[in-house]
Design a protein around this motif. Structure first.
Motif, PDB file in Angstrom:
ATOM      1  N   UNK A 201       0.849  -1.190   0.000  1.00  0.00           N
ATOM      2  CA  UNK A 201       0.000   0.000   0.000  1.00  0.00           C
ATOM      3  C   UNK A 201       0.882   1.236   0.000  1.00  0.00           C
ATOM      4  N   UNK A 202       0.711   2.101  -0.984  1.00  0.00           N
ATOM      5  CA  UNK A 202       1.569   3.272  -1.157  1.00  0.00           C
ATOM      6  C   UNK A 202       0.905   4.525  -0.588  1.00  0.00           C
ATOM      7  N   UNK A 203       1.598   5.177   0.336  1.00  0.00           N
ATOM      8  CA  UNK A 203       1.092   6.414   0.938  1.00  0.00           C
ATOM      9  C   UNK A 203       1.613   7.627   0.174  1.00  0.00           C
ATOM     10  N   UNK A 204       2.912   7.686  -0.060  1.00  0.00           N
ATOM     11  CA  UNK A 204       3.524   8.784  -0.797  1.00  0.00           C
ATOM     12  C   UNK A 204       4.591   8.247  -1.739  1.00  0.00           C
ATOM     13  N   UNK A 205       4.786   8.937  -2.877  1.00  0.00           N
ATOM     14  CA  UNK A 205       5.847   8.583  -3.802  1.00  0.00           C
ATOM     15  C   UNK A 205       5.387   7.626  -4.882  1.00  0.00           C
ATOM     16  N   UNK A 206       6.277   6.714  -5.279  1.00  0.00           N
ATOM     17  CA  UNK A 206       5.983   5.727  -6.321  1.00  0.00           C
ATOM     18  C   UNK A 206       6.601   4.384  -5.935  1.00  0.00           C
ATOM     19  N   UNK A 207       5.925   3.321  -6.320  1.00  0.00           N
ATOM     20  CA  UNK A 207       6.410   1.964  -6.073  1.00  0.00           C
ATOM     21  C   UNK A 207       6.351   1.169  -7.364  1.00  0.00           C
ATOM     22  N   UNK A 208       7.365   0.335  -7.567  1.00  0.00           N
ATOM     23  CA  UNK A 208       7.361  -0.597  -8.684  1.00  0.00           C
ATOM     24  C   UNK A 208       7.237  -2.004  -8.128  1.00  0.00           C
ATOM     25  N   UNK A 209       6.182  -2.700  -8.520  1.00  0.00           N
ATOM     26  CA  UNK A 209       5.912  -4.038  -8.018  1.00  0.00           C
ATOM     27  C   UNK A 209       6.358  -5.044  -9.075  1.00  0.00           C
ATOM     28  N   UNK A 210       7.352  -5.874  -8.730  1.00  0.00           N
ATOM     29  CA  UNK A 210       7.949  -6.807  -9.692  1.00  0.00           C
ATOM     30  C   UNK A 210       7.720  -8.243  -9.246  1.00  0.00           C
ATOM     31  N   UNK A 211       6.757  -8.963  -9.831  1.00  0.00           N
ATOM     32  CA  UNK A 211       6.589 -10.386  -9.496  1.00  0.00           C
ATOM     33  C   UNK A 211       7.796 -11.175  -9.986  1.00  0.00           C
ATOM     34  N   UNK A 212       8.342 -12.033  -9.142  1.00  0.00           N
ATOM     35  CA  UNK A 212       9.564 -12.749  -9.481  1.00  0.00           C
ATOM     36  C   UNK A 212       9.360 -13.726 -10.635  1.00  0.00           C
ATOM     37  N   UNK A 213       8.152 -14.233 -10.796  1.00  0.00           N
ATOM     38  CA  UNK A 213       7.899 -15.216 -11.847  1.00  0.00           C
ATOM     39  C   UNK A 213       7.732 -14.566 -13.220  1.00  0.00           C
ATOM     40  N   UNK A 214       7.454 -13.245 -13.254  1.00  0.00           N
ATOM     41  CA  UNK A 214       7.235 -12.564 -14.534  1.00  0.00           C
ATOM     42  C   UNK A 214       7.556 -11.079 -14.368  1.00  0.00           C
ATOM     43  N   UNK A 215       8.844 -10.753 -14.326  1.00  0.00           N
ATOM     44  CA  UNK A 215       9.258  -9.381 -14.081  1.00  0.00           C
ATOM     45  C   UNK A 215       8.781  -8.417 -15.158  1.00  0.00           C
ATOM     46  N   UNK A 216       8.489  -8.956 -16.359  1.00  0.00           N
ATOM     47  CA  UNK A 216       8.005  -8.086 -17.427  1.00  0.00           C
ATOM     48  C   UNK A 216       6.593  -7.574 -17.150  1.00  0.00           C
ATOM     49  N   UNK A 217       5.907  -8.172 -16.169  1.00  0.00           N
ATOM     50  CA  UNK A 217       4.551  -7.742 -15.811  1.00  0.00           C
ATOM     51  C   UNK A 217       4.532  -6.760 -14.640  1.00  0.00           C
ATOM     52  N   UNK A 218       5.667  -6.154 -14.353  1.00  0.00           N
ATOM     53  CA  UNK A 218       5.743  -5.198 -13.241  1.00  0.00           C
ATOM     54  C   UNK A 218       4.740  -4.068 -13.430  1.00  0.00           C
ATOM     55  N   UNK A 219       4.200  -3.580 -12.297  1.00  0.00           N
ATOM     56  CA  UNK A 219       3.260  -2.455 -12.350  1.00  0.00           C
ATOM     57  C   UNK A 219       3.763  -1.341 -11.442  1.00  0.00           C
ATOM     58  N   UNK A 220       3.305  -0.133 -11.713  1.00  0.00           N
ATOM     59  CA  UNK A 220       3.690   1.046 -10.936  1.00  0.00           C
ATOM     60  C   UNK A 220       2.499   1.499 -10.094  1.00  0.00           C
ATOM     61  N   UNK A 221       2.748   1.739  -8.811  1.00  0.00           N
ATOM     62  CA  UNK A 221       1.726   2.291  -7.924  1.00  0.00           C
ATOM     63  C   UNK A 221       1.954   3.780  -7.737  1.00  0.00           C
ATOM     64  N   UNK A 222       0.854   4.544  -7.721  1.00  0.00           N
ATOM     65  CA  UNK A 222       0.888   5.951  -7.367  1.00  0.00           C
ATOM     66  C   UNK A 222       0.335   6.121  -5.953  1.00  0.00           C
ATOM     67  N   UNK A 223       0.489   7.312  -5.393  1.00  0.00           N
ATOM     68  CA  UNK A 223       0.036   7.566  -4.019  1.00  0.00           C
ATOM     69  C   UNK A 223      -1.430   7.183  -3.849  1.00  0.00           C
ATOM     70  N   UNK A 224      -1.725   6.557  -2.691  1.00  0.00           N
ATOM     71  CA  UNK A 224      -3.075   6.130  -2.310  1.00  0.00           C
ATOM     72  C   UNK A 224      -3.581   4.949  -3.137  1.00  0.00           C
ATOM     73  N   UNK A 225      -2.651   4.193  -3.715  1.00  0.00           N
ATOM     74  CA  UNK A 225      -3.011   2.958  -4.392  1.00  0.00           C
ATOM     75  C   UNK A 225      -2.353   1.783  -3.671  1.00  0.00           C
TER      76      UNK A 225
END
Length: 323
Positions: A201-225
């Motif tokens: 859960x992202x409060x401030x900034x940005x996060x990159x979520x990288x599943x180890x089984x499929x790094x090409x499917x990484x997603x970016x979280x914005x604040x409050x996501x």
């Protein structure tokens, strides 16, 4: 005690002096054992169920140095064990993992593991200035000194992160089957082994979520996501209940939560067993906030004001039966 150790734990060394000392510890088995012993003892004075009591930590450090200078290590160890038991706070450092690196080159990492038992929460500050709050039944593994390319820790349980900015070295949290990559970010990670999912859960900034089984499917979280990772499935959504993260401040907040789920969390937070004999109790919904210091007895009493049920308490085994 070695003056360098005293200055190290007192945060009086500059960056180059700290690195030089840590390299010498990695290459000297006797110095490494001494470092671990001092760090274990200091940890018992430094952690508190108050999330950021700096004055208390400094006073504890002063007591720590005073005792060391009087060379009463064995008496101190006994007293620390008594204090730890009284506080019901276990801070476990992976002694075996550290010693395993004795025969490695001087650049080998010293890995520490902190464990927070049920009914407790603590805050730690890493070497780079990153602050981490650890919830009950949480394990954090981290190196004494981060490498040149990244800052990586591993979490099992729940933790709230306030990341120190360092554009050259991204901060990465390993949680089960996913890497959570952050830069200058405030976020929460929920990764209890008995749960089928990992939640970031992202409060401030940005996060990159990288599943180890499929790094090409990484997603970016914005604040409050936030994102739920269950197996190979990732679901992103808006944070519905921001007050939930007040747990780091000792406030437990629930919003339209099933009482059955809520009681499981209370078991975790207070190290008790709650048995529900009437299944209908688990299906009720509840909204409210409690302070950790109010205690489980008072919280159950307050819930009963809204949802009527009977309670039997086994004092000896710390078991509550709801019916």
């Amino acid at each position: 005690m070695d003056k360098q150790f005293e200055k190290y734990f007192g945060e009086e060394l500059n960056e180059s002096e700290r690195l030089a000392l840590l390299r010498s510890i990695a290459s000297d088995p006797e110095k490494k054992k001494l470092y671990i012993k001092y760090k274990n003892l200091l940890g018992l004075f430094s952690f508190s169920d108050v999330s950021d009591d700096r004055e208390e930590s400094r006073q504890g450090y002063g007591r720590f140095l005073g005792r060391l200078r009087r060379r009463r290590m064995y008496r101190l160890a006994g007293r620390c064990a008594y204090v730890a038991a009284a506080c019901t706070l276990l801070v476990t450092v992976t002694y075996w993992l550290t010693l395993r690196s004795v025969d490695k080159p001087a650049t080998a990492e010293i890995i520490h593991t902190l464990y927070v038992p049920a009914g407790q929460r603590v805050k730690v500050t890493l070497q780079d200035g990153t602050g981490i709050w650890l919830n009950a039944k949480t394990t954090l593994s981290y190196p004494t000194v981060f490498g040149d390319n990244e800052r990586r820790v591993q979490i099992e349980g729940e933790a709230f992160f306030e990341i120190a900015e360092d554009a050259e070295r991204p901060f990465i949290v390993s949680a089960r089957n996913v890497d959570i990559k952050a830069l200058g970010t405030t976020f929460n990670v929920y990764n209890y082994p008995n749960e089928p999912f990992v939640r970031a859960s992202l409060i401030e900034g940005r996060l990159k979520i990288c599943p180890l089984h499929a790094k090409e499917n990484a997603i970016i979280l914005k604040a409050n996501e936030e994102v739920f990772i269950e197996g190979e499935q990732m679901t992103k959504k808006r944070i519905a209940h921001a007050d939930y993260f007040l747990w780091k401040d000792g406030i437990y907040s629930f919003h339209n939560e099933l009482l059955g789920d809520m009681l499981k969390k209370l078991e975790l937070y207070y190290d008790v067993k709650i048995v529900v004999e009437d299944p209908s109790i688990s299906k009720w919904e509840y909204t409210g906030k409690f302070r950790q210091r109010e205690g489980i007895d008072e919280i159950i009493r307050m819930i009963r004001k809204i949802h009527r049920f009977k309670v039997n308490k086994d004092e000896e085994n710390n078991v509550f039966t709801l019916k």
